[in-house]
Design an enzyme around this catalytic site. Structure first.
Site, PDB file in Angstrom:
ATOM      1  N   SER A  63       0.797  -1.239   0.000  1.00  0.00           N
ATOM      2  CA  SER A  63       0.000   0.000   0.000  1.00  0.00           C
ATOM      3  C   SER A  63       0.826   1.284   0.000  1.00  0.00           C
ATOM      4  CB  SER A  63      -0.955  -0.008   1.186  1.00  0.00           C
ATOM      5  OG  SER A  63      -1.967  -0.935   0.931  1.00  0.00           O
ATOM      6  N   LYS A  66       0.091   3.355  -2.900  1.00  0.00           N
ATOM      7  CA  LYS A  66      -1.128   4.185  -2.979  1.00  0.00           C
ATOM      8  C   LYS A  66      -0.812   5.682  -2.922  1.00  0.00           C
ATOM      9  CE  LYS A  66      -4.067   0.548  -1.028  1.00  0.00           C
ATOM     10  NZ  LYS A  66      -4.563  -0.064   0.213  1.00  0.00           N
ATOM     11  N   TYR A 190      -4.289  -2.432  -9.892  1.00  0.00           N
ATOM     12  CA  TYR A 190      -4.162  -2.398  -8.424  1.00  0.00           C
ATOM     13  C   TYR A 190      -3.228  -3.511  -7.909  1.00  0.00           C
ATOM     14  CZ  TYR A 190      -5.258  -2.711  -3.494  1.00  0.00           C
ATOM     15  OH  TYR A 190      -5.128  -2.774  -2.132  1.00  0.00           O
ATOM     16  N   TYR A 242      -5.108   3.093   8.086  1.00  0.00           N
ATOM     17  CA  TYR A 242      -6.416   2.470   8.283  1.00  0.00           C
ATOM     18  C   TYR A 242      -6.951   2.778   9.688  1.00  0.00           C
ATOM     19  CZ  TYR A 242      -4.067   0.133   4.469  1.00  0.00           C
ATOM     20  OH  TYR A 242      -3.345  -0.112   3.345  1.00  0.00           O
ATOM     21  N   VAL A 260       1.196  -3.813   3.898  1.00  0.00           N
ATOM     22  CA  VAL A 260       1.246  -5.122   4.553  1.00  0.00           C
ATOM     23  C   VAL A 260       2.513  -5.931   4.217  1.00  0.00           C
ATOM     24  CG1 VAL A 260      -1.263  -5.312   4.858  1.00  0.00           C
ATOM     25  CG2 VAL A 260      -0.188  -6.297   2.816  1.00  0.00           C
TER      26      VAL A 260
HETATM   27  N1  GLU Z   1      -2.322  -5.602  -1.589  1.00  0.00           N
HETATM   28  C1  GLU Z   1      -2.875  -5.439  -0.273  1.00  0.00           C
HETATM   29  C2  GLU Z   1      -4.341  -5.711  -0.353  1.00  0.00           C
HETATM   30  O1  GLU Z   1      -4.955  -5.209  -1.238  1.00  0.00           O
HETATM   31  C3  GLU Z   1      -2.606  -4.050   0.218  1.00  0.00           C
HETATM   32  C4  GLU Z   1      -2.979  -3.832   1.642  1.00  0.00           C
HETATM   33  C5  GLU Z   1      -1.944  -3.037   2.421  1.00  0.00           C
HETATM   34  O2  GLU Z   1      -0.775  -3.018   2.085  1.00  0.00           O
HETATM   35  O3  GLU Z   1      -2.326  -2.432   3.415  1.00  0.00           O
HETATM   36  O4  GLU Z   1      -4.914  -6.442   0.389  1.00  0.00           O
END
Ligand code: GLU
Length: 307
Positions: A63, A66, A190, A242, A260
């Site tokens: 992420s 992003k 994505y 989050y 993650v």
């Molecule tokens: N590729 C992970 C997902 O979509 C990203 C989540 C993250 O890194 O927080 O579940």
């Protein structure tokens, strides 16, 4: 300040947390990464990157992508992005579907999964998924000044194969008209952006412009307009972790984004960019030892947006 000594000291301050937390297991390839890895990199104003530990080992940026994708989407569509995605913290896990129903398929912010899919859709525009992925990769190569940055195809495939929840989110967003391209194409962007592999050194260098109002302080190049850089930082501070965003702001006090894969990219405005990596995560998907390293770093330096 001796930044080389700083990164080495911070790494040893956090040593007792080495191996703590659980690597992401829902993406099977990520579960195989050695949980004892720990790295830290600080990119300073002159472009020098100070590193300690496993800072040169590429990991799955997940992420963290992003943040850079958001910048590109805003370059493409400007404020029109906010018609399809909000700017509020979600207070929910990264892959939560609950709010989407109540809020008519408009994701809370661009840093949760559903919102990042809207961002991917905006980068695609009338083009193809491959072109969007290439644009994201080129942006990261340019920012990190390293043309070797690439996608780990096995991670992208693993994400796609196990991506039932992400697929559900994307179809939900699309059902409410918040995606303009076919869902599977948006998802292919994505999944691939999440599967980009980079090291702490590359990521800290890539994020440096966000600490200097959108301008690369070492080359003088304007990467993005200053108001955009500030707003990306604002979203990182309020939404970057989050349902752990408040806790992160409280403990560390700097805009940041977790992934993650165990990476956290953090911006110290006017000072530099910091990237830490350690694969063991807390319950909210933030690197446990990584957050401790950042906490120790701000204790030692006083870097904070709240000074
Ligand atoms: N590729 C992970 C997902 O979509 C990203 C989540 C993250 O890194 O927080 O579940």
């Amino acid at each position: 300040m001796d930044l080389q000594k700083l990164v080495e000291d911070v790494l040893s301050d956090a040593e007792v947390y080495r191996g703590h937390g659980d690597p992401a297991s829902y993406i099977p390839v990520l579960a195989k990464v050695d949980p004892k890895k720990m790295g830290i990199a600080v990119a300073a104003k002159d472009g020098t990157v100070y590193c300690a530990g496993d800072a040169d080992e590429p990991f799955s940026i997940q992420s963290l992508s992003k943040v850079f994708a958001l910048n590109l989407a805003l370059d493409h569509v400007g404020a029109a992005l906010w018609n399809y995605v909000g700017k509020e913290p979600s207070g929910s896990p990264f892959n939560s579907i609950v709010q989407l129903e109540a809020e008519k398929g408009k994701p809370r912010n661009p840093l949760i999964n559903a919102g990042a899919m809207v961002v991917c859709d905006s980068i695609m525009g009338d083009g193809t998924a491959d072109e969007a992925v290439e644009e994201i990769l080129s942006f990261l190569r340019e920012l990190s000044q390293d043309s070797t940055v690439s996608i780990a195809q096995n991670v992208a495939e693993s994400e796609s194969q196990g991506g039932f929840l992400n697929r559900s989110l994307a179809y939900f967003v699309s059902a409410f008209g918040n995606l303009t391209n076919p869902v599977e194409e948006v998802l292919s962007v994505y999944f691939r952006q999440c599967a980009i592999a980079m090291s702490c050194r590359q990521l800290a260098r890539a994020g440096l412009y966000l600490a200097f109002d959108g301008k690369d302080p070492a080359t003088g190049e304007e990467v993005t307009i200053s108001s955009r850089a500030r707003r990306i930082n604002a979203l990182m501070l309020t939404c970057g972790h989050y349902d752990n965003s408040g806790e992160f702001a409280y403990r560390i006090g700097l805009p940041g984004k977790s992934g993650v894969g165990g990476g956290i990219l953090t911006v110290a405005p006017g000072v530099g960019a910091i990237c830490v990596w350690s694969p063991g995560l807390n319950a909210a998907g933030t690197s446990l030892a990584g957050a401790v390293m950042l906490e120790k770093l701000v204790e030692r330096t006083g870097w904070s947006v709240f000074v």
